[in-house]
Write an enzyme that holds these catalytic residues in place. Structure first.
Site, short mmCIF file in Angstrom:
data_model
loop_
_atom_site.label_atom_id
_atom_site.label_comp_id
_atom_site.label_asym_id
_atom_site.label_seq_id
_atom_site.Cartn_x
_atom_site.Cartn_y
_atom_site.Cartn_z
CG ASP A 135 2.75 0.17 -3.26
OD1 ASP A 135 2.04 0.84 -4.04
OD2 ASP A 135 2.30 -0.41 -2.26
C1 GLC Z 1 -1.03 -1.02 -1.75
C2 GLC Z 1 -1.03 0.29 -2.49
C3 GLC Z 1 -0.46 1.44 -1.71
C4 GLC Z 1 -0.73 1.24 -0.24
C5 GLC Z 1 0.04 0.01 0.22
C6 GLC Z 1 -0.23 -0.31 1.68
O1 GLC Z 1 -0.75 -2.07 -2.59
O2 GLC Z 1 -0.45 0.31 -3.78
O3 GLC Z 1 -1.05 2.64 -2.21
O4 GLC Z 1 -0.32 2.37 0.50
O5 GLC Z 1 -0.25 -1.13 -0.57
O6 GLC Z 1 -1.57 -0.68 1.84
#
Ligand code: GLC
Length: 734
Positions: free
Chosen positions: A279
């Site tokens: 993430d």
């Molecule tokens: C965010 C979220 C995740 C998302 C990623 C890209 O922080 O935790 O769910 O897919 O970043 O946006």
């Protein structure tokens, strides 16, 4: 030990990749790739569209793409922009195409209800349908890969990301997981209306202490396996192309660097052959966690654990090469990660034609098409939950003389779409005000703001009351704005603002029926307003067609059938509160001091999981099992008859629950194990049948083996969790 690890890794990888028809092609590519180019495939940067994490000021991204140092971009929107970035990638030595990822969570341009709202439909077919539409729109706009479904079970309404998942139940979220993979990925990722899905957030992100986003998760391994893992196992078994590890630590080890969950369980035990993306920044965040000293150690820990692609932390691109050159990580691990990524790019057809998803004409005619809006309206109306309908105030007549609509949420387009609304088109969102004004031409539709959208200050209460006295019915929209629930939106207080509730109470004093629309992304507490209202509809954030869906239910074009996918608490102090709790040795007894309860508040929720009313009434009878004594490896058929005893046709959600009365570890007092939506005319009966496999009666023990034990099970079924018919099944081993 270390060599055993690599031998096992080599074995698993060779077995796994032997299955892929593209293995040879990837091997030949790997043979000519430099180490920099391999590490480049493991490196993902964001575009500027929707940053949900700290943005870097890196101006060298284009040069890095040309140098083959970038494998993926996220948040690049539309065919024009994805074509532009792909053309840059085609300037690289090996011309390996970029894969474009995006959070297509509940629609791309046509916005569907938030996933928690859609889960309230208790209709798995709709979960697949909305993913299918979202994939068609996203693929037409250049997106290859969605960071969805979010399948984190969560039992704590303080956590803002409950809006993004399937609610508090493992079984329901597991069905949704399977449906979403099918909806997004279809049968062939090369089809131009499919996109690769991503199971997130792995794992137990929905169980943060105190409901605070990103917070520590400390749960037993049996709880992990019984409550949080099943939806992800189902997604892996359904062929999902990718996983995203979660920000949180699990029992002291950040998921990004957690070998047990990524390498041993996901890639080893489950045989997952896709790839794992971190993430946002979570690789480097292991320094903050206190798990590693610096980003170099973070890169090493993440790679060893099985994280294949580094989203936006730059740990891999800055440190992996040195780690390989100094022998701290094996090149085998790099090859394994790169193979996983390249195979998915091949499966998406990106090597056949890197611009296959860049058809501007297709994009224009696909986004927000009338057919897609109709689908959104269908899902939205079936996501609405009726919690109260005193004196059958609903449905209202289409020829009523006057109606008063109260509250800024009644007119707020952006608030219809909710959080994670991706490439949302605010202007095209239909509000309840617009839908009611347009579709009740014979009625005088009045409006009063009632309270301020920002600050919740009461506005002109006297004027609002005066208008109420002149109207036949009053519809009041209360609840949250679109950005009060979502990522980084945990709340210590989920009580609807006192001003909103007081307004409802004041309006009720006019003696006119009050219809409450409760809008938001999570369970909310609104006891005072609930007391004063004749009708309560939970309308979540229903998306582009919110107003039309609400209208359909208000006038009875659609008889509401939604059910709560999360328990609605009565008091903050009850949180976390959920239906499938364990009984304890001193279950609550009203008059017994020494029993599990509060001395100052009621333990019971305001509205339980699985609850929802209809304009009709349904009666249940003849709960039967095909056998009442069975072997632990036998499947049981459960049947129950449901009759529409009301005056209007409608959908009824028949629910099947079990309770394992005695087991080697204590089991919940109730577990959902089946749902069936039946449409019945007035007076019509249907017998619904469920298959209860041994798998559904089993559980993971503390020794992490799956057990289906002998013993007596309560088998419960019905449409309302408080009024279930009950029977018993006894399992024996011989
Ligand atoms: C965010 C979220 C995740 C998302 C990623 C890209 O922080 O935790 O769910 O897919 O970043 O946006």
């Amino acid at each position: 030990m270390k060599y055993l690890f690599y031998i096992l890794l080599f074995f698993f990888s060779s077995v796994l990749f032997a299955i892929s028809p593209y293995s040879a092609k990837v091997d030949s590519l790997l043979n000519i790739m430099t180490l920099d180019e391999k590490i480049g495939q493991m490196n993902q940067y964001t575009g500027s569209f929707l940053a949900t994490g700290p943005l870097s000021d890196d101006t060298t991204i284009v040069a890095q793409i040309i140098a083959g140092r970038v494998g993926s971009m996220l948040n690049i929107i539309g065919t024009k922009n994805t074509r532009m970035m792909q053309e840059i990638a085609m300037k690289s030595r090996l011309k390996i195409p970029l894969i474009f990822g995006l959070d297509v969570v509940h629609g791309y341009k046509t916005t569907f209800p938030i996933p928690l709202g859609e889960a309230a439909s208790f209709d798995i077919g709709l979960a697949e349908k909305s993913a299918r539409v979202a994939a068609t729109e996203a693929a037409s706009a250049g997106t290859h890969w969605t960071f969805a479904p979010m399948i984190d079970v969560s039992r704590d309404a303080r956590w803002g990301r409950v809006m993004e998942g399937g609610g508090e139940d493992t079984w329901l979220t597991t069905q949704i997981a399977k449906a979403k993979v099918k909806g997004y990925q279809g049968t062939n990722l090369k089809d131009k209306n499919t996109i690769m899905a991503c199971a997130k957030h792995f794992i137990a992100y929905g169980a943060p202490i105190a409901g605070k986003d990103y917070n520590t998760v400390d749960i037993s391994l049996q709880t992990l396996h019984n409550v949080y893992l099943p939806p992800f196992k189902a997604a892996a078994n359904s062929g999902i192309g990718s996983f995203m590890n979660s920000f949180n630590e699990l029992n002291g080890i950040p998921c990004t660097g957690n070998q047990y969950i990524l390498r041993d369980l996901l890639k080893g035990n489950w045989g997952f052959n896709g790839f794992v993306v971190s993430d946002w920044g979570s690789v480097a965040e292991m320094v903050q966690h206190g798990f590693v000293n610096d980003k170099e150690d973070a890169a090493q820990a993440a790679l060893l654990a099985g994280c294949d692609m580094d989203m936006e932390s730059r740990s891999y691109t800055q440190h992996l090469k040195k780690l390989v050159e100094t022998g701290k990580v094996s090149a085998t691990l790099i090859d394994d990660a790169v193979k996983r990524i390249l195979i998915k790019k091949i499966e998406l057809g990106l090597f056949d034609n890197p611009f296959a998803y860049c058809d501007e004409e297709l994009e224009k005619r696909t986004l927000l098409s009338p057919e897609n809006r109709l689908e959104a309206r269908e899902v939205a109306k079936k996501s609405i939950v009726l919690l109260k309908n005193s004196d059958n105030v609903l449905p209202i007549s289409k020829t009523l003389k006057s109606i008063l609509l109260v509250g800024p949420l009644m007119k707020s387009k952006e608030d219809m779409l909710g959080f994670w609304a991706c490439e949302k088109d605010i202007a095209s969102a239909v509000t309840p005000y617009e839908a009611i004004l347009k579709n009740l031409p014979q009625s005088k539709v009045n409006y009063a703001e009632g309270y301020s959208l920002i600050g919740n200050q009461l506005i002109n209460l006297k004027e609002t009351v005066r208008k109420a006295k002149q109207s036949e019915v009053i519809v009041v929209a209360i609840g949250e704005r679109w950005n009060e629930t979502g990522e980084a939106k945990s709340k210590g207080n989920i009580i609807v603002p006192a001003e909103q509730q007081m307004l409802v109470t004041e309006l009720a004093k006019t003696g006119k029926p009050i219809i409450l629309l409760v809008m938001g992304g999570r369970p909310l507490i609104f006891n005072e307003a609930a007391q004063s209202a004749s009708v309560i509809l939970v309308t979540w954030w229903l998306g582009s067609e919110a107003g039309n869906a609400i209208f359909d239910v208000l006038v009875g074009n659609y008889n509401p059938s939604g059910r709560l996918p999360m328990t609605f608490p009565k008091y903050m102090g009850q949180l976390p509160i959920y239906y499938n709790y364990n009984n304890t040795g001193r279950p609550e007894q009203k008059d017994v001091s020494y029993s599990s309860k509060y001395i100052d508040i009621d333990s019971q929720p305001a509205y339980p999981f699985g609850f929802g009313l209809s304009y009709s009434t349904f009666e249940y009878s003849d709960l039967k099992l095909n056998h009442y004594f069975a072997h632990t490896d036998q499947t049981t058929t459960v049947t129950i008859t449901v009759k529409n005893t009301g005056k209007v046709s409608g959908n009824e959600i028949v629910q099947l629950y079990i309770r394992d009365l005695v087991a080697s570890i204590t089991r919940p007092v109730k577990e959902l194990k089946g749902i069936e939506k039946v449409f019945l005319q007035p007076g019509e009966s249907k017998t619904v049948s469920f298959q209860l496999s041994p798998e559904e009666l089993g559980f993971w023990g503390n020794d992490l083996t799956y057990k289906v034990e002998e013993g007596v099970f309560e088998i419960m079924a019905g449409g309302n969790p408080n009024q279930l018919l009950k029977s018993w099944l006894t399992l024996k081993n011989e």
